[in-house]
Design a protein around this motif. Structure first.
Motif, PDB file in Angstrom:
ATOM      1  N   ALA A 137       0.765  -0.890   0.032  1.00 58.95           N
ATOM      2  CA  ALA A 137       0.131   0.188  -0.097  1.00 58.95           C
ATOM      3  C   ALA A 137       0.685   1.038   0.258  1.00 58.95           C
ATOM      4  O   ALA A 137       0.537   2.522  -0.492  1.00 58.95           O
ATOM      5  N   GLY A 138       2.462   0.842  -0.040  1.00 61.61           N
ATOM      6  CA  GLY A 138       3.157   2.010  -0.267  1.00 61.61           C
ATOM      7  C   GLY A 138       3.455   2.692   1.674  1.00 61.61           C
ATOM      8  O   GLY A 138       3.658   4.315   1.504  1.00 61.61           O
ATOM      9  N   VAL A 139       3.085   2.506   2.227  1.00 60.28           N
ATOM     10  CA  VAL A 139       3.329   2.588   3.734  1.00 60.28           C
ATOM     11  C   VAL A 139       4.749   2.737   3.848  1.00 60.28           C
ATOM     12  O   VAL A 139       5.148   1.688   4.179  1.00 60.28           O
ATOM     13  N   GLU A 140       5.371   3.511   4.748  1.00 59.48           N
ATOM     14  CA  GLU A 140       6.839   4.116   5.265  1.00 59.48           C
ATOM     15  C   GLU A 140       7.113   3.198   6.816  1.00 59.48           C
ATOM     16  O   GLU A 140       6.220   4.012   7.245  1.00 59.48           O
TER      17      GLU A 140
ATOM     18  N   ILE B 298       0.189   3.168   9.150  1.00 56.00           N
ATOM     19  CA  ILE B 298      -0.752   2.838   8.372  1.00 56.00           C
ATOM     20  C   ILE B 298      -2.038   4.424   8.079  1.00 56.00           C
ATOM     21  O   ILE B 298      -2.313   4.581   6.933  1.00 56.00           O
ATOM     22  N   ILE B 299      -2.112   4.190   9.473  1.00 60.05           N
ATOM     23  CA  ILE B 299      -3.102   5.558  10.458  1.00 60.05           C
ATOM     24  C   ILE B 299      -2.813   6.785   9.816  1.00 60.05           C
ATOM     25  O   ILE B 299      -3.598   7.147   9.156  1.00 60.05           O
ATOM     26  N   GLU B 300      -1.613   6.553   9.912  1.00 58.17           N
ATOM     27  CA  GLU B 300      -0.917   8.064   9.391  1.00 58.17           C
ATOM     28  C   GLU B 300      -0.151   9.084   8.594  1.00 58.17           C
ATOM     29  O   GLU B 300      -0.247  10.043   8.076  1.00 58.17           O
ATOM     30  N   GLN B 301      -0.227   7.931   7.933  1.00 54.75           N
ATOM     31  CA  GLN B 301       0.293   7.914   6.296  1.00 54.75           C
ATOM     32  C   GLN B 301      -1.502   7.698   5.458  1.00 54.75           C
ATOM     33  O   GLN B 301      -0.991   8.147   4.353  1.00 54.75           O
TER      34      GLN B 301
ATOM     35  N   LYS C 144      -3.149   5.075   4.897  1.00 55.35           N
ATOM     36  CA  LYS C 144      -3.697   4.139   3.862  1.00 55.35           C
ATOM     37  C   LYS C 144      -5.016   3.672   4.251  1.00 55.35           C
ATOM     38  O   LYS C 144      -4.775   2.056   3.747  1.00 55.35           O
ATOM     39  N   VAL C 145      -4.971   3.383   4.794  1.00 51.80           N
ATOM     40  CA  VAL C 145      -6.077   2.484   5.839  1.00 51.80           C
ATOM     41  C   VAL C 145      -6.750   1.887   4.997  1.00 51.80           C
ATOM     42  O   VAL C 145      -6.744   0.845   5.001  1.00 51.80           O
ATOM     43  N   ASP C 146      -7.824   2.317   3.970  1.00 49.96           N
ATOM     44  CA  ASP C 146      -8.565   1.721   3.004  1.00 49.96           C
ATOM     45  C   ASP C 146      -7.593   1.775   1.754  1.00 49.96           C
ATOM     46  O   ASP C 146      -8.410   0.605   1.197  1.00 49.96           O
ATOM     47  N   ALA C 147      -6.874   1.307   1.802  1.00 53.94           N
ATOM     48  CA  ALA C 147      -6.210   0.666   0.904  1.00 53.94           C
ATOM     49  C   ALA C 147      -5.406  -0.763   1.456  1.00 53.94           C
ATOM     50  O   ALA C 147      -5.311  -2.031   0.654  1.00 53.94           O
ATOM     51  N   LEU C 148      -5.583  -1.175   2.345  1.00 51.07           N
ATOM     52  CA  LEU C 148      -5.718  -2.237   3.153  1.00 51.07           C
ATOM     53  C   LEU C 148      -6.568  -3.585   3.579  1.00 51.07           C
ATOM     54  O   LEU C 148      -6.998  -4.020   3.562  1.00 51.07           O
TER      55      LEU C 148
END
Length: 101
Positions: free
Chosen positions: A75-78, A92-95, A97-101
């Motif tokens: 999902a592109g999370v760093e 995941i939350i801070e970036q 990206k939740v919806d990508a998972l």
């Protein structure tokens, strides 16, 4: 007295202070700006309880740390290579990206 801010998750991309911000990002804005985006249905307020629900859902969905890291990377999370499950979920939350998972 400090200006109040509100955390929102974007339902559409926006330009804010000359910066392009993608849909799904969680950002903190001055109350007036946040309420305007919410009224326009461009963003939704993120409340601490919402984050708790998201954390629990991700924890349950990805019981294995390796699976969580693989999905987050896709999902592109760093995050740091040695990150704990909690730290990966935080990223995941801070970036946003939740919806990508």
């Amino acid at each position: 007295m400090a200006n109040k801010t509100i955390s929102v998750v974007l339902d559409a991309p926006i330009t804010y202070n000359g910066e392009e911000i993608a849909k799904g990002e969680v950002i903190e804005l001055p109350e007036k700006s946040a309420k305007s985006l919410i009224k326009e249905q461009t963003a939704r307020e993120v409340r601490p309880a919402d984050e708790d629900v998201v954390r629990q859902a991700l924890d349950e969905k990805y019981s294995d740390l390796a699976d969580l890291k693989k999905a987050a990377e896709a999902a592109g999370v760093e995050f740091a290579a040695n990150a704990t499950k909690a730290k990966v979920i935080d990223a995941i939350i801070e970036q946003g990206k939740v919806d990508a998972l």
